[in-house]
Design a protein around this motif. Structure first.
Motif, PDB file in Angstrom:
ATOM      1  N   PHE A   1       7.191   2.102   6.183  1.00  0.00           N
ATOM      2  CA  PHE A   1       8.258   3.071   5.965  1.00  0.00           C
ATOM      3  C   PHE A   1       7.629   4.406   5.592  1.00  0.00           C
ATOM      4  CE2 PHE A   1      10.118  -1.079   4.924  1.00  0.00           C
ATOM      5  CZ  PHE A   1      11.162  -1.092   5.826  1.00  0.00           C
ATOM      6  N   GLY A   2       8.015   5.449   6.348  1.00  0.00           N
ATOM      7  CA  GLY A   2       7.515   6.785   6.053  1.00  0.00           C
ATOM      8  C   GLY A   2       6.622   7.333   7.140  1.00  0.00           C
ATOM      9  N   LYS A   3       5.623   8.081   6.730  1.00  0.00           N
ATOM     10  CA  LYS A   3       4.804   8.883   7.630  1.00  0.00           C
ATOM     11  C   LYS A   3       3.746   8.051   8.345  1.00  0.00           C
ATOM     12  CE  LYS A   3       1.624  12.853   7.281  1.00  0.00           C
ATOM     13  NZ  LYS A   3       1.264  14.010   6.437  1.00  0.00           N
ATOM     14  N   TRP A   4       3.674   8.165   9.654  1.00  0.00           N
ATOM     15  CA  TRP A   4       2.689   7.482  10.501  1.00  0.00           C
ATOM     16  C   TRP A   4       1.488   8.392  10.761  1.00  0.00           C
ATOM     17  CZ3 TRP A   4       0.221   3.675  12.685  1.00  0.00           C
ATOM     18  CH2 TRP A   4      -0.278   3.734  13.995  1.00  0.00           C
ATOM     19  N   HIS A   5       1.677   9.465  11.502  1.00  0.00           N
ATOM     20  CA  HIS A   5       0.692  10.521  11.751  1.00  0.00           C
ATOM     21  C   HIS A   5      -0.594  10.005  12.391  1.00  0.00           C
ATOM     22  CE1 HIS A   5      -0.621  14.782  10.248  1.00  0.00           C
ATOM     23  NE2 HIS A   5      -0.388  14.720  11.561  1.00  0.00           N
ATOM     24  N   CYS A   6      -0.456   8.996  13.247  1.00  0.00           N
ATOM     25  CA  CYS A   6      -1.607   8.459  13.972  1.00  0.00           C
ATOM     26  C   CYS A   6      -1.333   8.429  15.469  1.00  0.00           C
ATOM     27  CB  CYS A   6      -1.953   7.060  13.460  1.00  0.00           C
ATOM     28  SG  CYS A   6      -2.682   7.055  11.822  1.00  0.00           S
ATOM     29  N   GLY A   7      -0.587   9.420  15.955  1.00  0.00           N
ATOM     30  CA  GLY A   7      -0.304   9.512  17.376  1.00  0.00           C
ATOM     31  C   GLY A   7       1.183   9.468  17.674  1.00  0.00           C
TER      32      GLY A   7
ATOM     33  N   ASN B   1       3.448  -1.004   4.102  1.00  0.00           N
ATOM     34  CA  ASN B   1       2.897   0.341   3.934  1.00  0.00           C
ATOM     35  C   ASN B   1       4.032   1.305   3.640  1.00  0.00           C
ATOM     36  OD1 ASN B   1       0.857  -0.964   6.118  1.00  0.00           O
ATOM     37  ND2 ASN B   1      -0.203   0.537   4.846  1.00  0.00           N
ATOM     38  N   VAL B   2       3.966   1.975   2.508  1.00  0.00           N
ATOM     39  CA  VAL B   2       4.974   2.955   2.102  1.00  0.00           C
ATOM     40  C   VAL B   2       4.281   4.314   2.067  1.00  0.00           C
ATOM     41  CG1 VAL B   2       6.654   3.625   0.363  1.00  0.00           C
ATOM     42  CG2 VAL B   2       6.152   1.201   0.729  1.00  0.00           C
ATOM     43  N   ASN B   3       4.621   5.161   3.027  1.00  0.00           N
ATOM     44  CA  ASN B   3       3.922   6.432   3.218  1.00  0.00           C
ATOM     45  C   ASN B   3       4.857   7.600   2.939  1.00  0.00           C
ATOM     46  OD1 ASN B   3       1.809   4.831   4.117  1.00  0.00           O
ATOM     47  ND2 ASN B   3       2.188   5.211   6.279  1.00  0.00           N
ATOM     48  N   PHE B   4       4.828   8.072   1.723  1.00  0.00           N
ATOM     49  CA  PHE B   4       5.657   9.220   1.361  1.00  0.00           C
ATOM     50  C   PHE B   4       5.112  10.494   2.011  1.00  0.00           C
ATOM     51  CE2 PHE B   4       6.490   6.268  -2.118  1.00  0.00           C
ATOM     52  CZ  PHE B   4       7.867   6.329  -2.201  1.00  0.00           C
ATOM     53  N   THR B   5       5.992  11.452   2.283  1.00  0.00           N
ATOM     54  CA  THR B   5       5.541  12.791   2.635  1.00  0.00           C
ATOM     55  C   THR B   5       5.392  13.662   1.388  1.00  0.00           C
ATOM     56  OG1 THR B   5       7.819  13.501   3.051  1.00  0.00           O
ATOM     57  CG2 THR B   5       6.538  12.743   4.949  1.00  0.00           C
TER      58      THR B   5
ATOM     59  N   VAL C   1       0.863  -1.185   0.000  1.00  0.00           N
ATOM     60  CA  VAL C   1       0.000   0.000   0.000  1.00  0.00           C
ATOM     61  C   VAL C   1       0.897   1.231   0.000  1.00  0.00           C
ATOM     62  CG1 VAL C   1      -1.835   1.247   1.176  1.00  0.00           C
ATOM     63  CG2 VAL C   1      -1.758  -1.250   1.301  1.00  0.00           C
ATOM     64  N   ILE C   2       0.766   2.055  -1.024  1.00  0.00           N
ATOM     65  CA  ILE C   2       1.603   3.242  -1.187  1.00  0.00           C
ATOM     66  C   ILE C   2       0.714   4.479  -1.113  1.00  0.00           C
ATOM     67  CG2 ILE C   2       3.266   4.439  -2.652  1.00  0.00           C
ATOM     68  CD1 ILE C   2       3.753   1.759  -4.073  1.00  0.00           C
ATOM     69  N   LEU C   3       1.074   5.412  -0.235  1.00  0.00           N
ATOM     70  CA  LEU C   3       0.320   6.661  -0.099  1.00  0.00           C
ATOM     71  C   LEU C   3       1.195   7.852  -0.485  1.00  0.00           C
ATOM     72  CD1 LEU C   3      -1.713   6.621   3.254  1.00  0.00           C
ATOM     73  CD2 LEU C   3      -2.589   6.400   0.931  1.00  0.00           C
ATOM     74  N   GLY C   4       0.663   8.689  -1.363  1.00  0.00           N
ATOM     75  CA  GLY C   4       1.209  10.025  -1.518  1.00  0.00           C
ATOM     76  C   GLY C   4       0.586  10.931  -0.473  1.00  0.00           C
ATOM     77  N   ASP C   5       1.161  12.101  -0.278  1.00  0.00           N
ATOM     78  CA  ASP C   5       0.715  13.011   0.775  1.00  0.00           C
ATOM     79  C   ASP C   5       0.316  14.339   0.142  1.00  0.00           C
ATOM     80  OD1 ASP C   5       0.247  14.201   3.193  1.00  0.00           O
ATOM     81  OD2 ASP C   5       2.250  13.901   4.007  1.00  0.00           O
ATOM     82  N   ASP C   6      -0.972  14.671   0.231  1.00  0.00           N
ATOM     83  CA  ASP C   6      -1.505  15.890  -0.401  1.00  0.00           C
ATOM     84  C   ASP C   6      -1.370  15.848  -1.918  1.00  0.00           C
ATOM     85  OD1 ASP C   6      -1.819  16.658   2.223  1.00  0.00           O
ATOM     86  OD2 ASP C   6      -0.624  18.483   2.087  1.00  0.00           O
ATOM     87  N   LEU C   7      -1.417  14.675  -2.498  1.00  0.00           N
ATOM     88  CA  LEU C   7      -1.348  14.547  -3.955  1.00  0.00           C
ATOM     89  C   LEU C   7      -2.733  14.741  -4.535  1.00  0.00           C
ATOM     90  CD1 LEU C   7       0.665  13.640  -6.303  1.00  0.00           C
ATOM     91  CD2 LEU C   7      -0.464  11.411  -6.083  1.00  0.00           C
ATOM     92  N   GLY C   8      -2.860  15.688  -5.450  1.00  0.00           N
ATOM     93  CA  GLY C   8      -4.160  16.007  -6.019  1.00  0.00           C
ATOM     94  C   GLY C   8      -4.642  14.962  -7.005  1.00  0.00           C
TER      95      GLY C   8
ATOM     96  N   TYR D   1      14.342  12.673   1.753  1.00  0.00           N
ATOM     97  CA  TYR D   1      13.469  11.727   2.442  1.00  0.00           C
ATOM     98  C   TYR D   1      12.701  10.820   1.476  1.00  0.00           C
ATOM     99  CZ  TYR D   1      10.491  10.132   6.323  1.00  0.00           C
ATOM    100  OH  TYR D   1       9.845   9.380   7.281  1.00  0.00           O
ATOM    101  N   THR D   2      12.225  11.375   0.370  1.00  0.00           N
ATOM    102  CA  THR D   2      11.493  10.564  -0.597  1.00  0.00           C
ATOM    103  C   THR D   2      12.340   9.398  -1.072  1.00  0.00           C
ATOM    104  OG1 THR D   2      10.210  12.487  -1.315  1.00  0.00           O
ATOM    105  CG2 THR D   2      10.302  10.617  -2.824  1.00  0.00           C
ATOM    106  N   ASP D   3      13.611   9.670  -1.359  1.00  0.00           N
ATOM    107  CA  ASP D   3      14.509   8.602  -1.817  1.00  0.00           C
ATOM    108  C   ASP D   3      14.767   7.590  -0.706  1.00  0.00           C
ATOM    109  OD1 ASP D   3      14.728   9.735  -4.332  1.00  0.00           O
ATOM    110  OD2 ASP D   3      16.544  10.857  -3.827  1.00  0.00           O
ATOM    111  N   THR D   4      14.922   8.074   0.517  1.00  0.00           N
ATOM    112  CA  THR D   4      15.205   7.171   1.637  1.00  0.00           C
ATOM    113  C   THR D   4      14.048   6.210   1.866  1.00  0.00           C
ATOM    114  OG1 THR D   4      16.582   8.846   2.695  1.00  0.00           O
ATOM    115  CG2 THR D   4      15.792   7.055   4.083  1.00  0.00           C
ATOM    116  N   ILE D   5      12.821   6.733   1.853  1.00  0.00           N
ATOM    117  CA  ILE D   5      11.645   5.871   2.043  1.00  0.00           C
ATOM    118  C   ILE D   5      11.597   4.807   0.942  1.00  0.00           C
ATOM    119  CG2 ILE D   5       9.127   5.817   1.996  1.00  0.00           C
ATOM    120  CD1 ILE D   5       9.194   8.648   3.230  1.00  0.00           C
TER     121      ILE D   5
END
Length: 456
Positions: free
Chosen positions: A144-150, A222-226, A46-53, A199-203
């Motif tokens: 790997f990447g953004k959690w943002h759930c606490g 789960n791959v969560n890019f910022t 599961v790959i998530l972009g962040d604020d991707l339109g 960071y994008t490359d590291t994730i």
């Protein structure tokens, strides 16, 4: 890309027309599974972009941004034109993805988004999650990447079912220094670590490394890019990073928001860097022999922001207009789903939780019923498009979609009723023409909302 050429505008219009034409064509034919034969339980990526339109990928009509790897992913599977995030901002959507439930089931899901450590604002470790349920079913799990759930010391991915975690706990950070207004935000498990790479490359590289090594059984990754969330830093923008980091160190609480920075060209490079990173993960899948039996889902946590290309939608992140909640959504599973498909089925974040659990043969917890509807009958069983109401709320707005119809109440504006099949820009309010339908959808919104926690 500081200027958009006439050629770019024409290309964008053609691209958007192709996208809209594609979903009209898709609605006329049944969905095609690849095979009716049994297949092994798939790996799940599961790959998530962040604020991707919604239209920030070239396969969705972006006039200048080039995303060949995500375009290829779409060509190998299904591109959804009417897919939605569970919320218009980061944290609530992630709550929905990980729990399979409305964000408003938990106190932390009411935060839009979570900004500070608080013992109530997170996914409780005892709450079932996609990762914990798959782990019980024999999956290895990693994020790997953004959690943002606490935040620590109360919440973390490794307390909620993920065996491995490398990433950030908060919403945004400098792409090079990993600094936030609260200090550095980069962890291996729950241990602070340092990295000055982009960071994008590291994730992406950490995810690709995991894929190459995870060949002993089914796994969830789960791959969560910022990306492409602010600050506006493309690969090589170390000077910008140094300025933002210095401002953070001096106490500038707005430095990360980077309201005095960014360009269309920078945004393009950020999205394209994410696309290239995703390509490296997909290459690792193919090279390790796992491509056929891996179900890959790509999405975004909400609609786009300052530099996004949203046409023909209106609104952006934070609002319940289409531009704030409609997102790119791609699914590929070569063993079971045929390539080169486009679907206009309305789907939402928590539907994917239910779907992934079903294909992994991992039953949900009876104590925490899912709010999402599994798409397995549609994707694999020859059933028609799912027929269920999609629900959203913020502190100041409410929305509900049923089929082609959307009910919207935004702030003090009059109630709106829109036929999205003809009016994706939500400009023609049909409430006066369809008062009974508008009232019915409003009542249904009230019914769902009554079962959720109230805002403070």
């Amino acid at each position: 890309m500081g200027k958009i050429s006439r050629r770019g505008v024409v290309a964008g219009a053609v691209g958007a027309a192709a996208v809209l034409g594609g979903f009209r064509e898709a609605s006329a034919r049944p969905f095609r599974a690849a095979t009716t034969e049994e297949a092994p339980r798939p790996n799940i990526l599961v790959i998530l972009g962040d604020d991707l339109g919604w239209a920030d990928l070239s396969c969705y009509g972006a006039p200048e941004i080039r995303t060949p790897r995500l375009d290829g992913l779409a060509d190998g599977g299904v591109r959804f034109t009417d897919a939605y995030s569970a919320a218009a901002v980061c944290s609530p959507t992630r709550f929905a993805l990980y729990t399979g439930r409305y964000p408003g089931r938990l106190p932390g899901g009411l935060e839009e988004p979570i900004t500070l450590p608080n013992e109530l604002h997170g996914i409780p470790p005892e709450h079932p999650t996609l990762a914990s349920l798959l782990k019980q079913a024999g999956y290895t799990t990693a994020m790997f990447g953004k959690w943002h759930c606490g935040f620590l010391p109360w919440f973390s991915p490794t307390r909620s079912g993920w065996d491995t975690f490398f990433g950030n706990f908060g919403g945004a950070l400098d792409y090079y220094s990993k600094m936030t207004a609260r200090g550095r935000d980069l962890y291996e498990g729950e241990v602070p670590v340092e990295s000055l790479d982009y960071y994008t490359d590291t994730i992406a590289d950490r995810a690709a490394e995991f894929v190459r090594g995870a060949t002993g059984g089914p796994w969830l990754l789960n791959v969560n890019f910022t990306a492409p969330h602010w600050p506006w830093e493309a690969p090589g923008d170390q000077a910008v990073s140094r300025d933002i980091t210095q401002r953070l160190a001096s106490g500038d609480q707005q430095a990360l928001a980077h309201n005095d920075g960014g360009l269309l060209g920078t945004y393009r490079e950020m999205v394209e860097a994410m696309d290239a990173g995703i390509g490296r993960i997909l290459d690792a899948l193919r090279e390790s022999g796992q491509e056929n039996d891996t179900c890959v889902l790509f999405s975004s946590d909400n609609g786009g922001e300052r530099w996004s290309y949203q046409w023909p939608l209106t609104g952006a992140k934070g609002a319940l207009h289409e531009g704030g909640i409609r997102v790119p959504n791609i699914l590929r599973w070569p063993a079971r789903i045929q390539p080169r498909q486009v679907s206009d089925a309305p789907v939402i974040t928590q539907d994917w939780t239910a779907t992934l659990l079903e294909i992994a043969e991992a039953p949900p917890a009876a104590s925490h019923p899912l709010d999402g509807q599994s798409l397995v009958p549609y994707l694999l069983g020859g059933a028609g498009k799912p027929q269920h109401d999609l629900f959203w709320r913020t502190k100041s707005a409410r929305a509900l979609r049923r089929g082609q119809w959307k009910f919207l109440r935004q702030g003090a504006a009059p109630d709106g009723l829109y036929d999205l099949s003809a009016d994706p820009r939500e400009n023609a309010n049909l409430t006066r023409h369809q008062p009974d339908l508008a009232a019915e959808l409003s009542a249904r919104w009230d019914e769902i909302n009554a079962g959720l926690l109230p805002y403070a």
